[in-house]
Motif scaffolding. Structure first.
Motif, PDB file in Angstrom:
ATOM      1  N   ASN A   1       0.825  -1.207   0.000  1.00 24.84           N
ATOM      2  CA  ASN A   1       0.000   0.000   0.000  1.00 24.84           C
ATOM      3  C   ASN A   1       0.865   1.266   0.000  1.00 24.84           C
ATOM      4  O   ASN A   1       0.597   2.214  -0.730  1.00 24.84           O
ATOM      5  N   ASP A   2       1.890   1.273   0.858  1.00 31.92           N
ATOM      6  CA  ASP A   2       2.749   2.455   0.977  1.00 31.92           C
ATOM      7  C   ASP A   2       3.575   2.705  -0.274  1.00 31.92           C
ATOM      8  O   ASP A   2       3.727   3.847  -0.715  1.00 31.92           O
ATOM      9  N   LYS A   3       4.095   1.641  -0.882  1.00 29.83           N
ATOM     10  CA  LYS A   3       4.958   1.794  -2.065  1.00 29.83           C
ATOM     11  C   LYS A   3       4.178   1.988  -3.357  1.00 29.83           C
ATOM     12  O   LYS A   3       4.570   2.771  -4.215  1.00 29.83           O
ATOM     13  N   ASN A   4       3.082   1.241  -3.516  1.00 28.73           N
ATOM     14  CA  ASN A   4       2.383   1.204  -4.803  1.00 28.73           C
ATOM     15  C   ASN A   4       0.977   1.808  -4.772  1.00 28.73           C
ATOM     16  O   ASN A   4       0.311   1.843  -5.801  1.00 28.73           O
ATOM     17  N   GLY A   5       0.512   2.202  -3.613  1.00 32.34           N
ATOM     18  CA  GLY A   5      -0.818   2.787  -3.500  1.00 32.34           C
ATOM     19  C   GLY A   5      -1.857   1.752  -3.088  1.00 32.34           C
ATOM     20  O   GLY A   5      -1.651   0.542  -3.213  1.00 32.34           O
ATOM     21  N   HIS A   6      -2.972   2.258  -2.602  1.00 31.39           N
ATOM     22  CA  HIS A   6      -4.030   1.380  -2.104  1.00 31.39           C
ATOM     23  C   HIS A   6      -4.703   0.571  -3.210  1.00 31.39           C
ATOM     24  O   HIS A   6      -5.236  -0.499  -2.946  1.00 31.39           O
ATOM     25  N   GLU A   7      -4.663   1.069  -4.439  1.00 31.49           N
ATOM     26  CA  GLU A   7      -5.228   0.274  -5.543  1.00 31.49           C
ATOM     27  C   GLU A   7      -4.450  -1.028  -5.694  1.00 31.49           C
ATOM     28  O   GLU A   7      -5.040  -2.083  -5.930  1.00 31.49           O
ATOM     29  N   ALA A   8      -3.129  -0.955  -5.547  1.00 31.05           N
ATOM     30  CA  ALA A   8      -2.296  -2.162  -5.633  1.00 31.05           C
ATOM     31  C   ALA A   8      -2.615  -3.099  -4.467  1.00 31.05           C
ATOM     32  O   ALA A   8      -2.718  -4.318  -4.647  1.00 31.05           O
ATOM     33  N   GLY A   9      -2.790  -2.532  -3.272  1.00 28.87           N
ATOM     34  CA  GLY A   9      -3.160  -3.346  -2.115  1.00 28.87           C
ATOM     35  C   GLY A   9      -4.508  -4.012  -2.315  1.00 28.87           C
ATOM     36  O   GLY A   9      -4.699  -5.178  -1.969  1.00 28.87           O
TER      37      GLY A   9
END
Length: 181
Positions: free
Chosen positions: A87-95
């Motif tokens: 989430n922190d590196k790639n954003g919540h969409e990735a999470g």
């Protein structure tokens, strides 16, 4: 008398038609209410992101299991690794993609009659009732499917999950397993 009989028949037919219309309306109203109840139940018990059952339904299932006299029950709790980092590196969409991919893998790993659900942000559960399965083989298959799924999406990040398995005690006390969770 013939006119009176025809008049009575017309009144009877009219009353019959009015009754049929009234009852068909009431039946339609009842069916609509049932459909609305099903929609509400789906919304109340389904995790909106993954489409699998949510914590509310899980808690109901646990209450039901405590009331049953099961001889065999296995409960597996899953926790996604690295969700916060992703989430922190790639954003919540990735999470979210990670969470959805895992829920799909969970559906593949367990049959429809078994309970699977998302009980927290990155926490999932599977409850297998009344049968023995090779849990370790299912877990291995799921790990591979998750990695493959995320690789196909060109996902950057370490995807894996931790899990814990609870089985009945030697005395077969399923209630003790369910209470520990």
């Amino acid at each position: 008398t013939a006119v009176v009989n025809i008049g009575i028949m017309l009144i009877a037919i009219t009353l019959l038609l009015v009754s049929m219309i009234y009852y068909s309306y009431r039946i339609r109203e009842y069916m609509d209410r049932i459909a609305d109840d099903k929609i509400l139940a789906t919304l109340a018990y389904t995790d909106p992101l993954t489409g699998i059952m949510n914590r509310t339904k899980y808690e109901e299932v646990i209450k039901e299991l405590k009331a049953q006299n099961l001889k065999v029950c296995t409960v597996i709790e899953f926790d996604l690794n690295n969700l916060k980092v992703i989430n922190d590196k790639n954003g919540h969409e990735a999470g979210d993609e990670y969470i959805k991919a895992f829920s799909k893998v969970l559906r593949i790993g367990f049959e429809e009659e078994e309970f699977i659900g998302r009980i927290g942000g990155d926490e999932f559960i599977a409850i297998i009732k009344n049968k023995h399965i090779d849990v370790e083989s299912v877990i291995d298959m799921m790990q591979g499917l998750l990695k493959d799924s995320m690789k196909r999406k060109h996902f950057i990040g370490n995807v894996s999950f931790a899990y814990g398995i609870a089985k009945p005690a030697v005395d077969g006390n399923v209630l003790r397993v369910i209470t520990r969770i």
